[in-house]
Motif scaffolding. Structure first.
Motif, PDB file in Angstrom:
ATOM      1  N   TRP A  36      -5.307  -9.750   3.862  1.00  0.00           N
ATOM      2  CA  TRP A  36      -5.219  -8.424   4.504  1.00  0.00           C
ATOM      3  C   TRP A  36      -4.807  -8.588   5.957  1.00  0.00           C
ATOM      4  O   TRP A  36      -5.411  -9.374   6.704  1.00  0.00           O
ATOM      5  CB  TRP A  36      -6.595  -7.767   4.400  1.00  0.00           C
ATOM      6  CG  TRP A  36      -6.655  -6.322   4.852  1.00  0.00           C
ATOM      7  CD1 TRP A  36      -5.685  -5.387   4.755  1.00  0.00           C
ATOM      8  CD2 TRP A  36      -7.785  -5.688   5.452  1.00  0.00           C
ATOM      9  NE1 TRP A  36      -6.123  -4.178   5.240  1.00  0.00           N
ATOM     10  CE2 TRP A  36      -7.421  -4.338   5.684  1.00  0.00           C
ATOM     11  CE3 TRP A  36      -9.055  -6.103   5.815  1.00  0.00           C
ATOM     12  CZ2 TRP A  36      -8.292  -3.412   6.248  1.00  0.00           C
ATOM     13  CZ3 TRP A  36      -9.923  -5.179   6.378  1.00  0.00           C
ATOM     14  CH2 TRP A  36      -9.536  -3.832   6.593  1.00  0.00           C
ATOM     15  N   CYS A  41      -2.508  -1.875   8.342  1.00  0.00           N
ATOM     16  CA  CYS A  41      -3.181  -1.033   7.332  1.00  0.00           C
ATOM     17  C   CYS A  41      -3.270   0.416   7.797  1.00  0.00           C
ATOM     18  O   CYS A  41      -3.726   0.693   8.908  1.00  0.00           O
ATOM     19  CB  CYS A  41      -4.572  -1.590   7.072  1.00  0.00           C
ATOM     20  SG  CYS A  41      -5.492  -0.573   5.901  1.00  0.00           S
ATOM     21  N   ILE A  42      -2.839   1.368   6.937  1.00  0.00           N
ATOM     22  CA  ILE A  42      -2.900   2.792   7.294  1.00  0.00           C
ATOM     23  C   ILE A  42      -4.047   3.501   6.576  1.00  0.00           C
ATOM     24  O   ILE A  42      -4.130   4.723   6.558  1.00  0.00           O
ATOM     25  CB  ILE A  42      -1.559   3.503   6.983  1.00  0.00           C
ATOM     26  CG1 ILE A  42      -1.207   3.355   5.501  1.00  0.00           C
ATOM     27  CG2 ILE A  42      -0.433   2.971   7.885  1.00  0.00           C
ATOM     28  CD1 ILE A  42      -0.118   4.273   5.016  1.00  0.00           C
ATOM     29  N   CYS A  44      -4.687   4.001   3.428  1.00  0.00           N
ATOM     30  CA  CYS A  44      -4.325   4.930   2.343  1.00  0.00           C
ATOM     31  C   CYS A  44      -5.170   4.696   1.091  1.00  0.00           C
ATOM     32  O   CYS A  44      -5.247   5.538   0.209  1.00  0.00           O
ATOM     33  CB  CYS A  44      -2.850   4.792   2.003  1.00  0.00           C
ATOM     34  SG  CYS A  44      -2.443   3.173   1.332  1.00  0.00           S
ATOM     35  N   LEU A  45      -5.772   3.521   0.982  1.00  0.00           N
ATOM     36  CA  LEU A  45      -6.635   3.113  -0.138  1.00  0.00           C
ATOM     37  C   LEU A  45      -5.908   2.973  -1.482  1.00  0.00           C
ATOM     38  O   LEU A  45      -6.527   2.970  -2.536  1.00  0.00           O
ATOM     39  CB  LEU A  45      -7.851   4.047  -0.292  1.00  0.00           C
ATOM     40  CG  LEU A  45      -8.860   4.013   0.857  1.00  0.00           C
ATOM     41  CD1 LEU A  45     -10.068   4.873   0.530  1.00  0.00           C
ATOM     42  CD2 LEU A  45      -9.308   2.595   1.174  1.00  0.00           C
ATOM     43  N   PHE A  46      -4.581   2.868  -1.418  1.00  0.00           N
ATOM     44  CA  PHE A  46      -3.829   2.590  -2.652  1.00  0.00           C
ATOM     45  C   PHE A  46      -4.321   1.295  -3.303  1.00  0.00           C
ATOM     46  O   PHE A  46      -4.453   1.179  -4.512  1.00  0.00           O
ATOM     47  CB  PHE A  46      -2.328   2.440  -2.340  1.00  0.00           C
ATOM     48  CG  PHE A  46      -1.565   3.727  -2.352  1.00  0.00           C
ATOM     49  CD1 PHE A  46      -2.228   4.941  -2.230  1.00  0.00           C
ATOM     50  CD2 PHE A  46      -0.176   3.725  -2.497  1.00  0.00           C
ATOM     51  CE1 PHE A  46      -1.506   6.124  -2.242  1.00  0.00           C
ATOM     52  CE2 PHE A  46       0.539   4.909  -2.517  1.00  0.00           C
ATOM     53  CZ  PHE A  46      -0.120   6.114  -2.386  1.00  0.00           C
ATOM     54  N   CYS A  47      -4.560   0.300  -2.470  1.00  0.00           N
ATOM     55  CA  CYS A  47      -4.977  -1.013  -2.992  1.00  0.00           C
ATOM     56  C   CYS A  47      -6.280  -0.881  -3.774  1.00  0.00           C
ATOM     57  O   CYS A  47      -6.428  -1.433  -4.865  1.00  0.00           O
ATOM     58  CB  CYS A  47      -5.127  -2.029  -1.846  1.00  0.00           C
ATOM     59  SG  CYS A  47      -6.167  -1.440  -0.506  1.00  0.00           S
ATOM     60  N   ARG A  63     -11.131   1.035   4.012  1.00  0.00           N
ATOM     61  CA  ARG A  63     -10.733  -0.232   3.408  1.00  0.00           C
ATOM     62  C   ARG A  63     -11.507  -1.362   4.077  1.00  0.00           C
ATOM     63  O   ARG A  63     -11.514  -1.476   5.314  1.00  0.00           O
ATOM     64  CB  ARG A  63      -9.205  -0.389   3.611  1.00  0.00           C
ATOM     65  CG  ARG A  63      -8.589  -1.784   3.486  1.00  0.00           C
ATOM     66  CD  ARG A  63      -8.674  -2.298   2.097  1.00  0.00           C
ATOM     67  NE  ARG A  63      -7.603  -3.203   1.726  1.00  0.00           N
ATOM     68  CZ  ARG A  63      -7.769  -4.511   1.515  1.00  0.00           C
ATOM     69  NH1 ARG A  63      -8.930  -5.067   1.722  1.00  0.00           N
ATOM     70  NH2 ARG A  63      -6.766  -5.226   1.097  1.00  0.00           N
ATOM     71  N   CYS A  81       0.972  -1.703  -1.735  1.00  0.00           N
ATOM     72  CA  CYS A  81       0.629  -1.440  -0.329  1.00  0.00           C
ATOM     73  C   CYS A  81       1.857  -0.947   0.454  1.00  0.00           C
ATOM     74  O   CYS A  81       2.868  -1.652   0.539  1.00  0.00           O
ATOM     75  CB  CYS A  81       0.081  -2.716   0.323  1.00  0.00           C
ATOM     76  SG  CYS A  81      -0.175  -2.531   2.106  1.00  0.00           S
ATOM     77  N   PRO A  82       1.800   0.287   1.015  1.00  0.00           N
ATOM     78  CA  PRO A  82       2.956   0.773   1.777  1.00  0.00           C
ATOM     79  C   PRO A  82       3.032   0.122   3.170  1.00  0.00           C
ATOM     80  O   PRO A  82       4.113  -0.016   3.742  1.00  0.00           O
ATOM     81  CB  PRO A  82       2.692   2.278   1.896  1.00  0.00           C
ATOM     82  CG  PRO A  82       1.210   2.427   1.774  1.00  0.00           C
ATOM     83  CD  PRO A  82       0.704   1.264   0.963  1.00  0.00           C
ATOM     84  N   ALA A  89       0.562  -4.568   4.639  1.00  0.00           N
ATOM     85  CA  ALA A  89      -0.781  -4.907   5.105  1.00  0.00           C
ATOM     86  C   ALA A  89      -1.460  -5.900   4.167  1.00  0.00           C
ATOM     87  O   ALA A  89      -2.577  -6.336   4.417  1.00  0.00           O
ATOM     88  CB  ALA A  89      -1.626  -3.645   5.242  1.00  0.00           C
ATOM     89  N   ILE A  90      -0.777  -6.209   3.039  1.00  0.00           N
ATOM     90  CA  ILE A  90      -1.294  -7.249   2.133  1.00  0.00           C
ATOM     91  C   ILE A  90      -0.147  -8.188   1.795  1.00  0.00           C
ATOM     92  O   ILE A  90       0.932  -7.740   1.383  1.00  0.00           O
ATOM     93  CB  ILE A  90      -1.850  -6.662   0.820  1.00  0.00           C
ATOM     94  CG1 ILE A  90      -2.956  -5.629   1.110  1.00  0.00           C
ATOM     95  CG2 ILE A  90      -2.402  -7.774  -0.085  1.00  0.00           C
ATOM     96  CD1 ILE A  90      -3.473  -4.883  -0.125  1.00  0.00           C
TER      97      ILE A  90
HETATM   98  S1  SF4 Z   1      -2.759  -0.248   0.320  1.00  0.00           S
HETATM   99 FE1  SF4 Z   1      -2.274  -1.395   2.181  1.00  0.00          FE
HETATM  100  S2  SF4 Z   1      -2.212   0.155   3.702  1.00  0.00           S
HETATM  101 FE2  SF4 Z   1      -3.218   1.118   2.006  1.00  0.00          FE
HETATM  102  S3  SF4 Z   1      -5.390   0.736   2.370  1.00  0.00           S
HETATM  103 FE3  SF4 Z   1      -4.689  -0.941   1.134  1.00  0.00          FE
HETATM  104  S4  SF4 Z   1      -4.154  -2.514   2.615  1.00  0.00           S
HETATM  105 FE4  SF4 Z   1      -4.273  -0.622   3.737  1.00  0.00          FE
END
Ligand code: SF4
Ligand code: SF4
Lengths: 97, 393
Positions: A36, A41-42, A44-47, A63, A81-82, A89-90
């Protein structure tokens, strides 16, 4: 873990303890490890949403760290991850490197 | 009070299923079973049962629906024949390995190719090692009685295995015979309420079905299944005893007919056993000590009891209505041979393949075989251990 004998098994291999995947540490499967990079990291919690192993922790709605006991290194989080302005961010790093 | 009727085998079994009133039935038509499920469907549409009827698009789906509905916690039925059973193949093992007490009448029919719709045992004999319990039935009465008993056997808490009830296509499924019904209420009381075991729909106790079992556990699950198989015989006898109290009709693991003091004997399953018994009587009238053994519980096969019942004979012929291609002998022969192998003194054992694809089995065929056995018993010489009978050169 001590393996059970045939007399101790449930009929038809039915699993009766819900959520017992927690006993199975899939982290040992990993050959690539997600890392990470917090500044990209924005939140967004997509991960967290995409991770098939619930290996991304969320604390106070934010996150948090990877749970490397269960992260099997599939790379889905890194793909989804955008990041910030095109900077992920990953990233996936080969284990043992 | 029993009601006596003239009825076909399919209708008799359909009524047994109506009287049990299962929760779910998955149905797909195939000759000669079609008319059984057609009748059962009418019971559903006429409101005579509360069963949820699932009209599926194939037998593979029929058995898959049964697996789902049974795992969900329902009492589940289907029925099939021949190619239908063959198409279910993959799921048969899933039903038994998952220990689901599904009930399935199998109206025995030949397998393609060549295409044939008539009765022989190739279908269910091919499925004999799928982990299902198999009960075979000589006539409509036995098919009806076996169907009712099957629920108790399958659902017994020590067993929880699926059961096939086998009856001969057309010869039994479509011929009208005299039969005695039990009262609806008697049947309902006999089978009792369905008891669930780890049902998927019990949301208070979530469970998972069908996990991946790797080399560290697979053998243990198989050993557990083998152990369950060893308990089936005693449950079958226990259920038969209760059934006799209710109906007056006696059932065992197999039927013996004039076998106790016999010197020569036939082993034969299903409808042809009836014809054979008549011929055994004729031989007895002539002073020849003939007898017969008709397997009923064919899977798990009661090797010990069968061997004990046959070991004193001089010569025995196993008549198979299916061949085990490449296995050299018919399926029933292989099991009878296994059950006798451990005895030092045992009968000479020959095998005849008869009645494939609905070819008639006539009294003169039984007569030919019994004459040959009498000759073998006298001289000890065997011309041929395996032979097709009633076949043109
Ligand atoms: S997907 Fe990437 S940007 Fe979005 S919360 Fe997870 S690490 Fe952060
Ligand atoms: S690599 Fe896969 S398992 Fe590990 S955290 Fe990312 S999505 Fe989850």
């Amino acid at each position: 873990m001590k393996l059970k004998g045939w007399k101790e098994l449930t009929p038809g291999a039915v699993i009766t303890e819900a959520g017992n995947a927690v006993q199975f540490k899939t982290g040992s499967w990993r050959s690539f490890k997600p890392v990470w990079i917090e500044e990209n990291c924005i939140q967004c919690l997509f991960c967290w949403l995409y991770c098939p192993d619930m290996a991304i922790k969320v604390r106070d709605g934010k996150r948090a760290e990877f749970d490397y006991d269960y992260c099997k290194g599939c790379g889905i989080c890194a793909l989804e991850c955008p990041g910030r302005k095109g900077n992920k961010a990953i990233i996936m790093v080969e284990e043992g490197k | 009070m029993a009601k006596i009727v003239a009825i076909t085998g399919n209708e008799a079994v359909a009524h047994a299923l109506r009287q049990v009133d299962p929760d779910v039935c998955a149905a797909y038509p195939i000759t000669p079973q079609t008319d059984m499920m057609q009748r059962f469907s009418s019971f559903v549409s006429d409101g005579l049962v509360k069963t949820e009827l699932i009209l599926v698009e194939s037998e593979h789906s029929a058995m898959s629906s049964c697996v789902g509905a049974s795992a969900a916690g329902g009492r589940v039925i289907t029925a099939t024949s021949s190619q239908g059973l063959a198409l279910m193949w993959e799921i048969l093992f899933i039903a038994s390995g998952t220990r689901l007490p599904i009930i399935m009448p199998v109206v025995n029919r030949a397998l393609s190719a060549p295409l044939n719709i008539h009765g022989d045992h190739s279908d269910a004999m091919g499925a004999r090692d799928t982990g299902w319990i198999q009960l075979w039935s000589e006539n409509a009465q036995e098919a009806y009685d076996n169907t009712i008993q099957a629920f108790r056997i399958a659902e017994h808490m020590d067993i929880r295995l699926p059961v096939m009830i086998c009856l001969d296509g057309f010869i039994i499924s479509h011929s009208i015979e005299r039969m005695e019904y039990l009262e609806d209420e008697e049947v309902r009381n006999f089978v009792g309420e369905f008891k669930q075991l780890n049902p998927l729909l019990d949301l208070g106790h979530p469970v998972s079905y069908g996990p991946l079992i790797l080399p560290d556990y697979y053998m243990e699950y198989r050993k557990a299944q083998d152990e369950v198989a060893s308990k089936v015989s005693s449950v079958v006898l226990e259920v038969a005893e209760d059934f006799e109290k209710l109906s007056g009709r006696k059932y065992g693991l197999f039927e013996t007919y004039r076998l106790e003091d016999a010197e020569i004997g036939l082993v034969i399953v299903n409808s042809a056993a009836g014809t054979s018994k008549d011929v055994v009587d004729e031989f007895r009238d002539r002073g020849i000590k003939a007898g017969l053994l008709k397997p009923r519980l064919y899977r798990p096969f009661p090797y010990k009891e069968t061997g004990e019942a046959l070991k004193h004979l001089k010569a025995v012929c196993v008549l198979d209505r299916a061949d085990a291609f490449g296995g050299s002998f018919g399926p029933v022969y292989l099991d009878i041979a296994t059950s006798l192998y451990q005895y030092k003194k045992k009968p000479i054992l020959i095998n005849k393949i008869y009645g494939l694809g609905g070819r008639d089995y006539l009294p003169e065929h039984a007569e030919l075989v019994l004459n040959e056995l009498a000759e073998i018993a006298k001289t000890g010489t065997v011309k041929s251990y395996k032979e097709y009978i009633s076949v043109r050169e």
